[in-house]
Each structure stands twice: as structure tokens, then as C-alpha cells.
Design a protein around this motif. Structure first.
Motif, PDB file in Angstrom:
ATOM      1  N   ILE A  42      13.857   4.237 -11.393  1.00 10.20           N
ATOM      2  CA  ILE A  42      13.343   4.209 -10.015  1.00 10.20           C
ATOM      3  C   ILE A  42      14.239   3.314  -9.170  1.00 10.20           C
ATOM      4  O   ILE A  42      14.667   2.245  -9.618  1.00 10.20           O
ATOM      5  CB  ILE A  42      11.867   3.729 -10.007  1.00 10.20           C
ATOM      6  N   ASP A  43      14.541   3.767  -7.945  1.00  8.83           N
ATOM      7  CA  ASP A  43      15.287   2.902  -7.021  1.00  8.83           C
ATOM      8  C   ASP A  43      14.901   3.230  -5.583  1.00  8.83           C
ATOM      9  O   ASP A  43      14.271   4.255  -5.319  1.00  8.83           O
ATOM     10  CB  ASP A  43      16.800   3.040  -7.245  1.00  8.83           C
ATOM     11  N   ASP A  44      15.304   2.349  -4.672  1.00  5.94           N
ATOM     12  CA  ASP A  44      14.909   2.526  -3.272  1.00  5.94           C
ATOM     13  C   ASP A  44      15.730   3.594  -2.578  1.00  5.94           C
ATOM     14  O   ASP A  44      15.186   4.468  -1.909  1.00  5.94           O
ATOM     15  CB  ASP A  44      14.998   1.182  -2.520  1.00  5.94           C
ATOM     16  N   GLN A  60       0.849  -1.207   0.000  1.00  2.84           N
ATOM     17  CA  GLN A  60       0.000   0.000   0.000  1.00  2.84           C
ATOM     18  C   GLN A  60       0.878   1.248   0.000  1.00  2.84           C
ATOM     19  O   GLN A  60       0.603   2.216  -0.722  1.00  2.84           O
ATOM     20  CB  GLN A  60      -0.940   0.003   1.201  1.00  2.84           C
ATOM     21  N   LEU A  61       1.940   1.212   0.784  1.00  3.56           N
ATOM     22  CA  LEU A  61       2.882   2.337   0.760  1.00  3.56           C
ATOM     23  C   LEU A  61       3.491   2.473  -0.640  1.00  3.56           C
ATOM     24  O   LEU A  61       3.618   3.584  -1.170  1.00  3.56           O
ATOM     25  CB  LEU A  61       3.978   2.125   1.809  1.00  3.56           C
ATOM     26  N   TYR A  62       3.869   1.348  -1.262  1.00  3.19           N
ATOM     27  CA  TYR A  62       4.425   1.394  -2.620  1.00  3.19           C
ATOM     28  C   TYR A  62       3.424   2.074  -3.573  1.00  3.19           C
ATOM     29  O   TYR A  62       3.808   2.850  -4.448  1.00  3.19           O
ATOM     30  CB  TYR A  62       4.704  -0.007  -3.166  1.00  3.19           C
ATOM     31  N   ASP A  63       2.164   1.730  -3.399  1.00  3.31           N
ATOM     32  CA  ASP A  63       1.135   2.301  -4.257  1.00  3.31           C
ATOM     33  C   ASP A  63       1.069   3.820  -4.079  1.00  3.31           C
ATOM     34  O   ASP A  63       0.994   4.574  -5.061  1.00  3.31           O
ATOM     35  CB  ASP A  63      -0.208   1.649  -3.918  1.00  3.31           C
ATOM     36  N   HIS A  64       1.144   4.267  -2.841  1.00  8.16           N
ATOM     37  CA  HIS A  64       1.108   5.718  -2.593  1.00  8.16           C
ATOM     38  C   HIS A  64       2.379   6.389  -3.137  1.00  8.16           C
ATOM     39  O   HIS A  64       2.331   7.516  -3.632  1.00  8.16           O
ATOM     40  CB  HIS A  64       0.952   5.989  -1.094  1.00  8.16           C
ATOM     41  N   MET A  65       3.503   5.685  -3.055  1.00 11.63           N
ATOM     42  CA  MET A  65       4.745   6.243  -3.619  1.00 11.63           C
ATOM     43  C   MET A  65       4.623   6.372  -5.136  1.00 11.63           C
ATOM     44  O   MET A  65       5.015   7.391  -5.733  1.00 11.63           O
ATOM     45  CB  MET A  65       5.938   5.331  -3.257  1.00 11.63           C
ATOM     46  N   GLY A  66       4.037   5.360  -5.763  1.00  9.48           N
ATOM     47  CA  GLY A  66       3.845   5.407  -7.221  1.00  9.48           C
ATOM     48  C   GLY A  66       2.956   6.577  -7.624  1.00  9.48           C
ATOM     49  O   GLY A  66       3.234   7.286  -8.603  1.00  9.48           O
ATOM     50  N   ALA A  67       1.899   6.793  -6.837  1.00  9.71           N
ATOM     51  CA  ALA A  67       0.991   7.911  -7.133  1.00  9.71           C
ATOM     52  C   ALA A  67       1.727   9.245  -6.992  1.00  9.71           C
ATOM     53  O   ALA A  67       1.516  10.180  -7.782  1.00  9.71           O
ATOM     54  CB  ALA A  67      -0.207   7.865  -6.186  1.00  9.71           C
ATOM     55  N   ALA A  69       4.663   1.452 -11.825  1.00  6.84           N
ATOM     56  CA  ALA A  69       4.289   1.383 -13.248  1.00  6.84           C
ATOM     57  C   ALA A  69       2.783   1.436 -13.443  1.00  6.84           C
ATOM     58  O   ALA A  69       2.299   1.920 -14.477  1.00  6.84           O
ATOM     59  CB  ALA A  69       4.849   0.099 -13.864  1.00  6.84           C
ATOM     60  N   ARG A  70       2.040   0.946 -12.463  1.00  3.00           N
ATOM     61  CA  ARG A  70       0.575   0.990 -12.550  1.00  3.00           C
ATOM     62  C   ARG A  70       0.071   2.435 -12.620  1.00  3.00           C
ATOM     63  O   ARG A  70      -1.026   2.681 -13.082  1.00  3.00           O
ATOM     64  CB  ARG A  70      -0.049   0.290 -11.334  1.00  3.00           C
ATOM     65  N   HIS A  71       0.872   3.370 -12.125  1.00  4.98           N
ATOM     66  CA  HIS A  71       0.490   4.796 -12.142  1.00  4.98           C
ATOM     67  C   HIS A  71       1.014   5.512 -13.382  1.00  4.98           C
ATOM     68  O   HIS A  71       0.822   6.714 -13.526  1.00  4.98           O
ATOM     69  CB  HIS A  71       1.012   5.490 -10.879  1.00  4.98           C
ATOM     70  N   PHE A  72       1.745   4.786 -14.223  1.00  6.30           N
ATOM     71  CA  PHE A  72       2.286   5.385 -15.446  1.00  6.30           C
ATOM     72  C   PHE A  72       1.735   4.636 -16.666  1.00  6.30           C
ATOM     73  O   PHE A  72       2.467   4.315 -17.600  1.00  6.30           O
ATOM     74  CB  PHE A  72       3.824   5.332 -15.431  1.00  6.30           C
ATOM     75  N   GLY A  73       0.446   4.314 -16.606  1.00  2.00           N
ATOM     76  CA  GLY A  73      -0.189   3.657 -17.742  1.00  2.00           C
ATOM     77  C   GLY A  73       0.300   2.238 -17.956  1.00  2.00           C
ATOM     78  O   GLY A  73       0.311   1.762 -19.097  1.00  2.00           O
ATOM     79  N   ASN A  74       0.710   1.560 -16.889  1.00  3.07           N
ATOM     80  CA  ASN A  74       1.158   0.162 -16.971  1.00  3.07           C
ATOM     81  C   ASN A  74       2.331  -0.030 -17.931  1.00  3.07           C
ATOM     82  O   ASN A  74       2.399  -1.042 -18.653  1.00  3.07           O
ATOM     83  CB  ASN A  74      -0.002  -0.760 -17.374  1.00  3.07           C
TER      84      ASN A  74
END
Ligand code: 5GP
Length: 194
Positions: A124-126, A33-40, A69-74
Motif C-alpha cells: 500500500i502507498d499514497d 475517517q477518509l483513511y478508514d473508508h479507503m481501507g474498506a 490493516a484493520r480491514h484485513f483482519g488486523n
């Protein structure tokens, strides 16, 4: 990104040698979920800029990049693989990287068929520390003739030189949390205002 900073403050462990351990949500157990928010957040920060592909490096970058990638049109995600073997058939881009956390050099490769000249790549990197990992990925991008749209980092250690150097070279670098200081004796961590 306040959510990431709060997680670092509540779960991060400051080790000797300027190492921040965030195993409980970023480098071992993965908080998707955190990853998802970071992607957004990266999608907001790079809005309007062309991204055909995301490039990262194994291991910790992979999960973060795939969710982003899900936030950049897959768009597809390609990760640079760490390798011992030497492939001389010319089918791979190859570079050497010095590992900050392991104190040794290693090779990474990306198959030539997965980077197309002229396409727009978001890296992208950590973590960003001295910038060795990113410089290796940038070298591969240059060899491949791709255009680097920008660089998204989860945690930049702002007291180490990688981020400053990349910004001076003109890269659009977006770090979601920038640690300005951390003290292994007290565990105190301070962030740069962004
Ligand atoms: P650099 O190449 O910028 O010096 O270091 C970046 C790489 O080293 C990252 O990909 C990350 O794997 C690792 N790294 C550097 N510093 C830290 C740190 O403080 N904590 C963790 N968990 N990894 C780090």
C-alpha cells in the motif's frame, strides 16, 4: 472512489512539475475517517485474496496502511525505512529508490525478520507516479521470497507510466483515484472513469 476524488477536487493543489499536493488530508494532516473508508474500499477490491501482511514505505504510507490493516483482519504492517547508513551484517533487505518529489536517490531497508518467505503481502502507498517506489518494494518482496497479492494505491497519476507498467507485468493494482490530467495554470483535475 468518489469520496477521495471529491477531496482531491476540493483541496488538491496542482503544482508545476506534475506534483499534486494533498497535504490537508493525506500527506501532512491525516484524515483518519477518509483513511478508514479507503481501507474498506481496498478490502472490497481485494476480497477473497490472501493477505498476511501489509508492506508500505515511510512516511505517508504508514498511516494509510495501518488504518487499512484493520480491514484485513488486523494483519501486521511493515514499512520500508529510508536510511543513509549501510548495514553489512546481512540482516536487512535493501534497495535503492529514486524520489519523484525530491529528485534524488535514497536507500530503503526492511529487516529480514519482518518478512517471511512464502507469506502473502499487500503493498500500500499514497501515490503512484513513475513507479520507482513500488519497484523498490517489489524488489524487496522478490528478495524476501514473499508472494505479492496486490498493490493498493490512494492516488495514481495515470498520465505517468508507473501504473501502466505494473498492470502490464500482471500485478493486481487497485488505485482509488486515477488522475488522468491536471493543469497547474487552471488547477483543473480530471479523473479516469473506473
Ligand atoms: P514514483 O516512485 O511512483 O515515481 O512516485 C511515488 C512516490 O513519490 C510516492 O510515494 C509519493 O511519496 C511521491 N509522489 C509522486 N508524485 C507525487 C505527487 O504528485 N504528489 C505527492 N504528494 N507525492 C508524490
Amino acid at each position: 472512489m468518489k469520496e477521495l476524488e471529491d477531496r482531491i477536487l476540493s483541496e488538491g493543489i496542482v503544482r508545476e512539475g506534475d506534483v499534486l499536493k494533498v497535504d490537508s488530508f493525506l500527506n501532512h494532516r491525516c484524515d483518519t475517517q477518509l483513511y478508514d473508508h479507503m481501507g474498506a474500499e481496498w478490502a472490497r477490491l481485494f476480497a477473497g485474496e490472501p493477505v498476511d501482511k501489509i508492506l508500505t514505505i515511510e512516511a505517508s504510507g504508514i498511516g494509510i496502511a495501518c488504518v487499512a490493516a484493520r480491514h484485513f483482519g488486523n494483519v501486521p504492517v511493515v514499512f520500508a525505512r529510508k536510511t543513509e547508513s549501510i548495514n553489512l551484517d546481512g540482516s536487512q533487505y535493501r534497495t535503492q529508490i529514486h524520489s519523484y518529489t525530491h529528485g534524488r536517490d535514497y536507500h530503503v531497508i526492511v529487516a529480514k525478520r519482518f518478512l517471511t518467505p512464502g507469506e502473502h503481502v499487500l503493498i500500500i502507498d499514497d501515490f503512484l507516479a513513475n513507479g520507482c517506489a513500488l519497484n523498490g518494494l517489489l524488489q524487496i518482496c522478490e528478495d524476501a521470497g514473499v508472494s505479492v497479492t496486490g498493490i493498493g494505491i490512494a492516488v495514481e497519476k495515470g498520465f505517468q507510466p508507473g501504473g501502466k507498467s505494473l498492470r502490464e507485468r500482471g500485478y493486481h493494482l487497485e488505485s482509488l483515484a486515477i488522475v488522468d490530467s491536471m493543469d497547474p495554470a487552471t488547477g483543473k483535475i480530471t479523473f479516469r472513469e473506473q
